[in-house]
Design an enzyme around this catalytic site. Structure first.
Site, short mmCIF file in Angstrom:
data_model
loop_
_atom_site.label_atom_id
_atom_site.label_comp_id
_atom_site.label_asym_id
_atom_site.label_seq_id
_atom_site.Cartn_x
_atom_site.Cartn_y
_atom_site.Cartn_z
N HIS A 162 0.81 -1.22 0.00
CA HIS A 162 0.00 0.00 0.00
C HIS A 162 0.84 1.27 0.00
O HIS A 162 0.61 2.18 -0.78
CB HIS A 162 -0.97 -0.01 1.18
CG HIS A 162 -2.04 1.02 1.08
ND1 HIS A 162 -1.80 2.35 1.29
CD2 HIS A 162 -3.35 0.90 0.78
CE1 HIS A 162 -2.93 3.01 1.13
NE2 HIS A 162 -3.88 2.16 0.82
N LEU A 163 1.77 1.39 0.89
CA LEU A 163 2.72 2.51 1.00
C LEU A 163 2.10 3.84 1.43
O LEU A 163 2.81 4.85 1.46
CB LEU A 163 3.50 2.70 -0.32
CG LEU A 163 4.26 1.48 -0.85
CD1 LEU A 163 4.96 1.82 -2.15
CD2 LEU A 163 5.24 0.96 0.18
N ASP A 164 0.81 3.87 1.74
CA ASP A 164 0.19 5.12 2.18
C ASP A 164 -0.95 4.83 3.16
O ASP A 164 -2.05 5.31 3.02
CB ASP A 164 -0.32 5.93 0.99
CG ASP A 164 -0.63 7.38 1.36
OD1 ASP A 164 -0.12 7.86 2.40
OD2 ASP A 164 -1.39 8.02 0.62
N ILE A 165 -0.64 4.00 4.15
CA ILE A 165 -1.66 3.63 5.14
C ILE A 165 -1.79 4.77 6.14
O ILE A 165 -0.81 5.15 6.79
CB ILE A 165 -1.29 2.33 5.86
CG1 ILE A 165 -1.19 1.20 4.84
CG2 ILE A 165 -2.32 1.99 6.95
CD1 ILE A 165 -0.56 -0.05 5.38
N ASN A 169 -7.14 7.03 4.47
CA ASN A 169 -7.23 6.00 3.42
C ASN A 169 -7.90 4.71 3.90
O ASN A 169 -7.87 3.72 3.19
CB ASN A 169 -5.84 5.69 2.87
CG ASN A 169 -5.29 6.82 2.03
OD1 ASN A 169 -6.04 7.65 1.54
ND2 ASN A 169 -3.99 6.88 1.90
#
Length: 177
Positions: A162-165, A169
């Site tokens: 994911h890299l953007d938790i 989001n």
């Protein structure tokens, strides 16, 4: 003097995409896209549609639908990122979990790309925390964390990271799922 372009303009309510989806409203924006609530006019289903739109690179033409690149220097970047956007949709479509929004359609139109996914009737975790004004209780926290970890397990098992938790989001539906 009239401004030629509105760099943050959203699709108009009532706009029809792909001869199938009617825009019902705006949901959110990020650096690479705008998300809308829409109706599948064939079946009456409510869906969410993500539109590839790069802030600072794209603009919406006067017709209210067409997306163009603000200058020729940005054209290659736009095309490269649009391909990544489409790749993301194709990869997400392969993920099957009750804790991951399902992607149903991908198409190009109006000078950009769109993907159609489940609409979550609820709020982001960030909105939930902001409106409550207090931390979640332990039981609710563990439930949401369990759902998030299940989703991440499915994604990681498919080599997707994911890299953007962050709370903004993570969607929580009206049933707390």
């Amino acid at each position: 003097m009239e401004e030629a372009f509105n760099y943050t303009a959203m699709l108009n309510v009532g706009a029809i995409l792909h001869d199938t989806y009617r825009i019902e409203g705006y949901l959110s924006s990020g650096g690479f896209g705008n998300t809308y609530k829409a109706t599948n006019i064939q079946f009456g289903d409510t869906v969410a549609i993500k539109e590839f739109f790069m802030r600072g690179v794209n603009q919406r033409e006067k017709d209210g639908t067409t997306v163009s690149v603000s200058n020729s220097v940005n054209k290659a970047t736009f095309e490269e990122q649009k391909e990544k956007f489409k790749k993301e949709a194709k990869r997400l479509r392969k993920l099957h979990s009750e804790n991951i929004v399902q992607v149903h359609d991908l198409f190009e139109e109006n000078g950009t790309s769109y993907y159609v996914m489940d609409y979550i009737d609820g709020h982001s975790l960030a909105e939930l925390l902001k409106t409550s004004g207090k931390p979640l209780d332990e039981e609710h926290t563990l439930k949401i964390l369990g759902d998030v970890l299940n989703a991440l397990e499915v994604a990681h098992n498919n080599s997707i990271y994911h890299l953007d938790i962050k709370p903004a989001n993570i969607m929580v539906d009206k049933h707390g799922k």
